[in-house]
Design a protein around this motif. Structure first.
Motif, PDB file in Angstrom:
ATOM      1  N   LEU A 156       0.841  -1.205   0.000  1.00  0.00           N
ATOM      2  CA  LEU A 156       0.000   0.000   0.000  1.00  0.00           C
ATOM      3  C   LEU A 156       0.875   1.254   0.000  1.00  0.00           C
ATOM      4  N   GLU A 170       5.833  12.499  -1.700  1.00  0.00           N
ATOM      5  CA  GLU A 170       5.909  13.474  -0.618  1.00  0.00           C
ATOM      6  C   GLU A 170       4.697  13.390   0.300  1.00  0.00           C
ATOM      7  N   GLN A 203       5.127  10.800   2.848  1.00  0.00           N
ATOM      8  CA  GLN A 203       6.003  11.259   3.938  1.00  0.00           C
ATOM      9  C   GLN A 203       5.263  12.207   4.862  1.00  0.00           C
ATOM     10  N   LEU A 204       4.418  13.059   4.285  1.00  0.00           N
ATOM     11  CA  LEU A 204       3.664  14.002   5.106  1.00  0.00           C
ATOM     12  C   LEU A 204       2.681  13.278   6.024  1.00  0.00           C
ATOM     13  N   GLY A 216       3.579  10.731   7.646  1.00  0.00           N
ATOM     14  CA  GLY A 216       4.394  10.194   8.725  1.00  0.00           C
ATOM     15  C   GLY A 216       5.138   8.914   8.375  1.00  0.00           C
ATOM     16  N   ILE A 217       5.127   8.538   7.097  1.00  0.00           N
ATOM     17  CA  ILE A 217       5.774   7.280   6.722  1.00  0.00           C
ATOM     18  C   ILE A 217       7.182   7.543   6.201  1.00  0.00           C
ATOM     19  N   ARG A 258       4.681  24.537   4.156  1.00  0.00           N
ATOM     20  CA  ARG A 258       5.652  23.500   3.792  1.00  0.00           C
ATOM     21  C   ARG A 258       6.897  23.576   4.682  1.00  0.00           C
ATOM     22  N   ALA A 314       5.946  21.956   7.894  1.00  0.00           N
ATOM     23  CA  ALA A 314       5.708  20.517   7.762  1.00  0.00           C
ATOM     24  C   ALA A 314       6.979  19.738   7.459  1.00  0.00           C
ATOM     25  N   ALA A 348       8.430  19.716   4.543  1.00  0.00           N
ATOM     26  CA  ALA A 348       8.486  19.348   3.123  1.00  0.00           C
ATOM     27  C   ALA A 348       9.635  20.110   2.477  1.00  0.00           C
ATOM     28  N   ALA A 401       9.906  15.416   6.899  1.00  0.00           N
ATOM     29  CA  ALA A 401       8.447  15.571   6.918  1.00  0.00           C
ATOM     30  C   ALA A 401       7.780  14.485   7.755  1.00  0.00           C
ATOM     31  N   GLU A 402       8.287  13.230   7.650  1.00  0.00           N
ATOM     32  CA  GLU A 402       7.630  12.148   8.376  1.00  0.00           C
ATOM     33  C   GLU A 402       7.792  12.315   9.885  1.00  0.00           C
ATOM     34  N   SER A 416       5.330  15.020  11.035  1.00  0.00           N
ATOM     35  CA  SER A 416       3.988  14.443  11.046  1.00  0.00           C
ATOM     36  C   SER A 416       3.781  13.581  12.288  1.00  0.00           C
ATOM     37  N   MET A 417       4.768  12.744  12.585  1.00  0.00           N
ATOM     38  CA  MET A 417       4.635  11.869  13.744  1.00  0.00           C
ATOM     39  C   MET A 417       4.644  12.663  15.041  1.00  0.00           C
ATOM     40  N   LEU A 455      -1.041  18.011   7.825  1.00  0.00           N
ATOM     41  CA  LEU A 455      -1.251  18.992   6.761  1.00  0.00           C
ATOM     42  C   LEU A 455      -2.343  18.499   5.821  1.00  0.00           C
ATOM     43  N   LEU A 459      -3.494   4.490   5.299  1.00  0.00           N
ATOM     44  CA  LEU A 459      -2.087   4.886   5.227  1.00  0.00           C
ATOM     45  C   LEU A 459      -1.622   5.583   6.501  1.00  0.00           C
ATOM     46  N   ALA A 502       1.687   4.374   9.155  1.00  0.00           N
ATOM     47  CA  ALA A 502       2.750   5.162   9.781  1.00  0.00           C
ATOM     48  C   ALA A 502       2.760   4.961  11.289  1.00  0.00           C
ATOM     49  N   ARG A 503       1.589   4.910  11.873  1.00  0.00           N
ATOM     50  CA  ARG A 503       1.516   4.868  13.339  1.00  0.00           C
ATOM     51  C   ARG A 503       1.859   3.516  13.932  1.00  0.00           C
ATOM     52  N   ARG A 554       4.446   2.143  13.306  1.00  0.00           N
ATOM     53  CA  ARG A 554       5.883   2.195  13.384  1.00  0.00           C
ATOM     54  C   ARG A 554       6.304   2.647  14.775  1.00  0.00           C
ATOM     55  N   THR A 576      10.034   6.204  15.269  1.00  0.00           N
ATOM     56  CA  THR A 576      10.249   7.297  14.349  1.00  0.00           C
ATOM     57  C   THR A 576      10.885   8.520  14.943  1.00  0.00           C
ATOM     58  N   ARG A 595      -8.073  12.037   6.557  1.00  0.00           N
ATOM     59  CA  ARG A 595      -6.735  11.461   6.615  1.00  0.00           C
ATOM     60  C   ARG A 595      -5.893  12.195   7.668  1.00  0.00           C
ATOM     61  N   GLN A 598      -4.179  11.147  11.841  1.00  0.00           N
ATOM     62  CA  GLN A 598      -2.835  11.315  12.376  1.00  0.00           C
ATOM     63  C   GLN A 598      -2.918  11.785  13.825  1.00  0.00           C
TER      64      GLN A 598
END
Ligand SMILES: Nc1ncnc2c1ncn2[C@@H]1O[C@H](COP(=O)(O)OP(=O)(O)OP(=O)(O)O)[C@@H](O)[C@H]1O
Ligand SMILES: [Mg+2]
Lengths: 323, 247
Positions: free
Chosen positions: A188, A198, A201-202, A204-205, B47, B50, B52, B74-75, B78-79, B84, B103, B107-108, B110, B113, B160, B164
């Protein structure tokens, strides 16, 4: 031979030729689709898989090259084909990961032309190193003893057993990779990354990890192609660069970043090639007996051109511009 | 202490200097609006926060919840609790609605991070909670996100972000390209998110809509902050509004 049995034979040979293209194209395609990295060294991974397979599975006497000059003319572990089939993918997977880390990653933000120059250079280096070590002459890669000889098939009669194995092994590997991409969180992430790295990544991955794995899997499949294709194709240092062109055509006609596209593209190319190689136009009354084998390479370009004219994004590529 | 603080941030795209000594702060629990014309530097500001890249932040500090986050990946940002909702929504068109939402879970799951430097924010919503929030999304659960209407795509982008671990949600022109009654629905959603305790940083060209729901406003022009004050003050400051916002 009846028309039906000839058609079936052409089809099976086409599936086998196509299977090799599929194995190469899947890696190329997902690496291009996700990492936007143009990897002209993908053929080198095939070459390395091929020679590694050769050296693991049997003992080979090289008539020239540096190794022969230093008295290592006859080398090889002679562990058998199965060992090669298991070890080579792991080896090339690791090689792929190293390649991602040290070759590809510093070039992700560079223009395509830089990536092509870099990787094509690398492919030439790999080819020349193999040539220096083992000479440029062709070698004989023996088929596995457990799959040598023909198998009696209905309709067709005797058909080389190893070719069927190649089709089967490819099918299994394709299904595994497909399931990995379609049905797991790893997949996924990769699919989302293909669309918008991007944004992933935003959310959080850390996408660099799945991408390393993608590179490794792509490389391993190219290595497998080298091993399974070894006994059926020419074994010499230029095969890596030779196979790169049909592999890229497969990606392009199938659609960038699409596994199903790579499969479809590979099968179309393989069957076209096998058809042209085996088919001849025979009209006894006019004294015509013309074989199309010399046209087989032209044929795959022609079919690629036609498909791209009708669908520039490839058969299963999405309409959106991936760049 | 403010939840988010920018102090003298200079940001560049390549060699072009876009943000010039931008300082702003967002207080916990408020709706803060960042307004400005086309090309003023609003997206660049978000950006930069964030993580980016580009832009590159070459000078200044960005602090979130007491921890410096300038230049972080960025990740990681976010964590750490900043989400954003980007310009043009950027939902994954070829993935289903459910996959788009999932998605954020990927990430969570994980573990490692963030290091220890920024605490993980309040837990984000579950998919079920997002569906309660936007029932429309549940109906479209297994549909490809690209087939949703503009308003539904905006709901998905917000949904989405809700999944987060959000302390601070940044929204970049959430009303853009939406029909008036959809704008109202999105506005209502934003107010509900705010009422639930999430801090919001809202970027808009549409100053009137933003002033309506914001507590405090900043106006940015050519990469510099030219106004700072309450929504009330901006509403009464005709000169600033006419000069920098054209309303
Ligand atoms: N990737 C980029 N590379 C170079 N310059 C950029 C880039 N993105 C934006 N800019 C420039 O930076 C300046 C600020 O852009 P920014 O996107 O932050 O504006 P904005 O306030 O969000 O505008 P809008 O309301 O149109 O979204 C503009 O002059 C723009 O041309
Ligand atoms: Mg913008």
């Amino acid at each position: 031979m009846s028309l039906v049995s000839e058609a079936a034979r052409i089809l099976l040979n086409g599936l086998q030729t196509g299977a090799i293209y599929v194995l190469l194209a899947i890696g190329l395609s997902i690496i291009l689709g996700t990492l936007k990295f143009v990897n002209f060294a993908h053929g080198a991974l095939y070459l390395i898989g091929l020679y590694a397979g050769l050296l693991i599975s049997q003992e080979t006497t090289f008539s020239g090259g540096q190794l022969a000059e230093f008295g290592f003319g006859t080398i090889g572990l002679d562990w058998g084909f199965l060992a090669a089939l298991l070890i080579v993918p792991a080896l090339v997977f690791v090689l792929g990961i190293a390649m991602e880390r040290f070759v590809a990653r510093p070039f992700y933000d560079r223009p395509d032309t830089d990536q092509i120059l870099l990787t094509f250079g690398l492919a030439i280096v790999a080819q020349q190193v193999v040539r220096v070590l083992f000479s440029g002459s062709s070698q004989n890669f023996a088929q596995p003893s457990w799959a040598a000889g023909p198998l009696q098939l209905p309709l067709i009669g005797g058909f080389p057993q190893w070719r069927l194995w190649v089709i089967g092994i490819t099918a299994v590997l394709v299904l595994i990779v497909y399931a990995l991409i379609e049905f797991t969180d790893f997949g996924l992430t990769v699919r989302a990354g293909t669309q918008d790295t991007e944004m992933v990544q935003l959310l959080g991955i850390d996408i660099s990890r799945p991408y390393v794995v993608v590179f490794g899997i792509g490389a391993a499949l190219a290595g497998v192609a080298g091993v399974v294709g070894g006994p059926l194709n020419v074994v010499n240092p230029t095969v890596g660069t030779d196979i790169l062109v049909p592999a890229f055509i497969t990606v392009v006609i199938g659609g960038l970043g699409s596994i199903r596209g790579a499969v479809l593209g590979g099968l179309i190319l393989g069957i076209t090639e096998s058809f042209l190689i085996q088919w001849s136009l025979v009209i006894p009354s006019l004294g015509i007996d013309y074989g199309f084998a010399p046209w087989s390479q032209v044929g795959i370009y022609a079919i690629a051109a036609v498909i791209l004219l009708v669908r520039p994004q490839g058969l299963l590529g999405s309409e959106v511009d991936v760049s | 202490m403010s939840l988010l603080e920018l102090e003298g941030v200079d940001a560049y795209y390549g060699e072009s200097h876009i943000l010039r000594a931008v300082s702003l702060s967002v207080e916990e629990g408020e709706i803060c609006a960042l307004l400005g014309r086309n090309g003023a530097g609003k997206t660049t500001t978000l950006r930069s926060i964030a993580g980016a890249k580009p832009p590159a932040v070459r000078d200044g500090r960005i602090t979130f919840d007491g921890t410096e986050v300038t230049g972080r990946a960025a990740e990681d940002v976010s964590m750490g609790g900043i989400s954003l909702v980007p310009e043009e929504r950027r939902i994954f068109a070829d993935l289903t609605v459910a996959e788009n939402l999932h998605l954020a879970d990927v990430a969570r799951n994980r573990s490692n991070t963030f290091g220890r430097s920024i605490r993980i924010g309040r837990d984000g919503m579950t998919t079920e909670e997002v569906f309660e929030f936007f029932p429309r999304l549940e109906e479209r659960d297994s549909q490809k996100a690209g087939t949703l209407s503009g308003g539904e795509q905006q709901m998905l982008a917000i949904g989405r972000a809700l999944k987060q671990t959000t302390e601070l949600m940044m929204l970049d022109e959430p009303y853009e390209g939406l029909a008036p009654q959809i704008i109202e629905a999105v506005e209502h959603a934003i107010e509900r998110i705010s009422d639930a305790g999430t801090t919001l940083l809202l970027v808009e060209q549409n100053a009137v809509a933003a002033i309506n729901i914001a507590d405090r406003c900043y106006v940015i022009d050519q990469g510099e902050i030219v106004f700072e004050g309450s929504a009330e003050e901006l509403r009464e400051d005709d000169e600033t509004r006419e000069r920098y916002l054209g309303v």
